[in-house]
Scaffold this active site. Structure first.
Site, PDB file in Angstrom:
ATOM      1  N   ASP A  16      -6.756  45.726  44.743  1.00 57.15           N
ATOM      2  CA  ASP A  16      -7.407  44.591  44.082  1.00 57.15           C
ATOM      3  C   ASP A  16      -6.656  44.179  42.812  1.00 57.15           C
ATOM      4  O   ASP A  16      -6.070  45.017  42.135  1.00 57.15           O
ATOM      5  CB  ASP A  16      -8.853  44.985  43.737  1.00 57.15           C
ATOM      6  CG  ASP A  16      -9.716  43.776  43.457  1.00 57.15           C
ATOM      7  OD1 ASP A  16      -9.266  42.642  43.672  1.00 57.15           O
ATOM      8  OD2 ASP A  16     -10.863  43.971  43.010  1.00 57.15           O
ATOM      9  N   HIS A  33      -0.110  38.028  45.651  1.00 56.49           N
ATOM     10  CA  HIS A  33      -0.149  38.802  46.904  1.00 56.49           C
ATOM     11  C   HIS A  33       1.251  39.285  47.290  1.00 56.49           C
ATOM     12  O   HIS A  33       1.407  40.385  47.815  1.00 56.49           O
ATOM     13  CB  HIS A  33      -0.761  37.965  48.033  1.00 56.49           C
ATOM     14  CG  HIS A  33      -2.193  37.595  47.768  1.00 56.49           C
ATOM     15  ND1 HIS A  33      -3.123  38.520  47.332  1.00 56.49           N
ATOM     16  CD2 HIS A  33      -2.853  36.405  47.845  1.00 56.49           C
ATOM     17  CE1 HIS A  33      -4.291  37.915  47.171  1.00 56.49           C
ATOM     18  NE2 HIS A  33      -4.153  36.640  47.460  1.00 56.49           N
ATOM     19  N   LEU A 127       3.490  59.602  58.682  1.00 60.98           N
ATOM     20  CA  LEU A 127       2.285  59.006  58.091  1.00 60.98           C
ATOM     21  C   LEU A 127       1.622  58.009  59.055  1.00 60.98           C
ATOM     22  O   LEU A 127       2.306  57.173  59.645  1.00 60.98           O
ATOM     23  CB  LEU A 127       2.702  58.258  56.808  1.00 60.98           C
ATOM     24  CG  LEU A 127       1.636  57.392  56.138  1.00 60.98           C
ATOM     25  CD1 LEU A 127       0.616  58.262  55.396  1.00 60.98           C
ATOM     26  CD2 LEU A 127       2.257  56.400  55.162  1.00 60.98           C
TER      27      LEU A 127
HETATM   28  C1  FPP Z   1      -7.153  41.519  46.471  1.00 61.12           C
HETATM   29  O1  FPP Z   1      -6.749  40.906  45.269  1.00 61.12           O
HETATM   30  C2  FPP Z   1      -6.070  41.459  47.456  1.00 61.12           C
HETATM   31  C3  FPP Z   1      -6.124  40.811  48.641  1.00 61.12           C
HETATM   32  C4  FPP Z   1      -7.313  40.101  49.132  1.00 61.12           C
HETATM   33  C5  FPP Z   1      -4.955  40.743  49.544  1.00 61.12           C
HETATM   34  C6  FPP Z   1      -4.106  41.974  49.584  1.00 61.12           C
HETATM   35  C7  FPP Z   1      -2.914  41.717  50.391  1.00 61.12           C
HETATM   36  C8  FPP Z   1      -1.698  42.254  50.151  1.00 61.12           C
HETATM   37  C9  FPP Z   1      -1.415  43.205  49.071  1.00 61.12           C
HETATM   38  C10 FPP Z   1      -0.576  41.917  51.066  1.00 61.12           C
HETATM   39  C11 FPP Z   1      -0.749  42.708  52.309  1.00 61.12           C
HETATM   40  C12 FPP Z   1       0.384  42.593  53.163  1.00 61.12           C
HETATM   41  C13 FPP Z   1       0.466  43.179  54.381  1.00 61.12           C
HETATM   42  C14 FPP Z   1       1.731  43.085  55.094  1.00 61.12           C
HETATM   43  C15 FPP Z   1      -0.637  43.914  55.020  1.00 61.12           C
HETATM   44  P1  FPP Z   1      -7.526  39.613  44.758  1.00 61.12           P
HETATM   45  O2  FPP Z   1      -6.845  38.411  45.294  1.00 61.12           O
HETATM   46  O3  FPP Z   1      -8.973  39.711  45.131  1.00 61.12           O
HETATM   47  O4  FPP Z   1      -7.334  39.728  43.207  1.00 61.12           O
HETATM   48  P2  FPP Z   1      -8.320  39.177  42.075  1.00 61.12           P
HETATM   49  O5  FPP Z   1      -9.594  39.960  42.197  1.00 61.12           O
HETATM   50  O6  FPP Z   1      -7.570  39.465  40.814  1.00 61.12           O
HETATM   51  O7  FPP Z   1      -8.499  37.703  42.328  1.00 61.12           O
END
Ligand code: FPP
Length: 247
Positions: A16, A33, A127
């Site tokens: 997050d 992201h 893993l």
């Molecule tokens: C939460 O942060 C994160 C997500 C909803 C997306 C996570 C995705 C990735 C890290 C990329 C994944 C890639 C692959 C290949 C699986 P948020 O957007 O809710 O952050 P905020 O709370 O600060 O708005």
């Protein structure tokens, strides 16, 4: 370095804070992201080197569809990019990928990239890297109960069948023995200062140790990960029982 026998068997991660990381830099959320994906790559290799057997990351929840089309499509594009750039290294490191969630509802190119990722890492015995995509914990339980209902109908004789057990429900979860057979998480980490589960591994997390950090996911490092795993090794897990020393 933590001895391999002491590391948790399964670590879950709620990645997050990508949005806030981007906002602080006046960048679009998708840039957050992208940085989050870089962070994820490092944690996968760190977990593999530490001898952790299972790592599950929450990459896209069933609730994430509520975000803008631009952001949602940006995350899906990242999946395709990830497969293109990382497949070789994952295979070299013997990482085996499982997807939990209804990923077939993603755009066609993402689904194809994921299928390639899964097929190419099949049989690797390092893993188990489990990616939760279009995943919701409650929906997973409902799906399990429906699968179980179908199984019970086969078993039924004159309207009678064995009562449902916890093991029955576990078996039909994505993580259950009818699917990937992933053990319950020992440790769940959430970054960015939020302290809630957000529908992640709802059933499986019943006895997980929880750890939170204010670090935003793109800033989360293998060093902090290792430090949290080290802290986990000192936790006293009783699973509802008591310590032997307790009177
Ligand atoms: C939460 O942060 C994160 C997500 C909803 C997306 C996570 C995705 C990735 C890290 C990329 C994944 C890639 C692959 C290949 C699986 P948020 O957007 O809710 O952050 P905020 O709370 O600060 O708005």
């Amino acid at each position: 370095m933590i001895e391999k026998e002491r590391v948790p068997n399964h670590v879950g991660v709620i990645m997050d804070g990508n949005g806030r990381w981007a906002k602080a830099r006046m960048l679009p959320r998708v840039a957050g992201h992208n940085a989050g994906m870089e962070s994820m790559k490092k944690i996968v290799i760190a977990a593999s080197n530490m001898g952790i057997k299972n790592l599950t990351v929450y990459a896209f929840s069933t609730e994430n569809w509520k975000r803008s089309t631009e952001e949602v499509n940006g995350i899906f594009k990242l999946i395709v990019k990830y497969v293109k750039s990382e497949l070789e290294e994952l295979i070299e490191n013997n990482v085996h990928i499982n997807i939990i969630g209804e990923y077939d509802m993603l755009p066609q190119d993402s689904v194809e990239a994921i299928d390639k990722l899964v097929a190419s890492t099949k049989g690797d015995d390092g893993l188990n890297f489990n990616i939760a995509l279009n995943y919701g914990g409650r929906a997973e339980i409902v799906k399990s109960v429906n699968a179980l209902f179908e199984a019970k109908k086969q078993e039924e004789v004159n309207g009678i069948f064995e009562p449902v057990t916890e093991a029955d429900i576990s078996r039909y979860l994505y993580t259950g023995s009818a699917n990937f057979d992933i053990p319950d998480p020992d440790l769940i980490i959430r970054t960015s200062g939020e302290e809630r589960m957000s529908n992640f591994l709802v059933w499986q997390a019943a006895y997980s140790e929880l750890m939170f950090t204010d670090t935003l996911w793109p800033d989360f490092t293998p060093e902090e990960f290792e430090e949290m795993v080290e802290r986990f090794t000192h936790r006293d897990r009783r699973f509802g029982g008591r310590n032997k020393e307790d009177k």
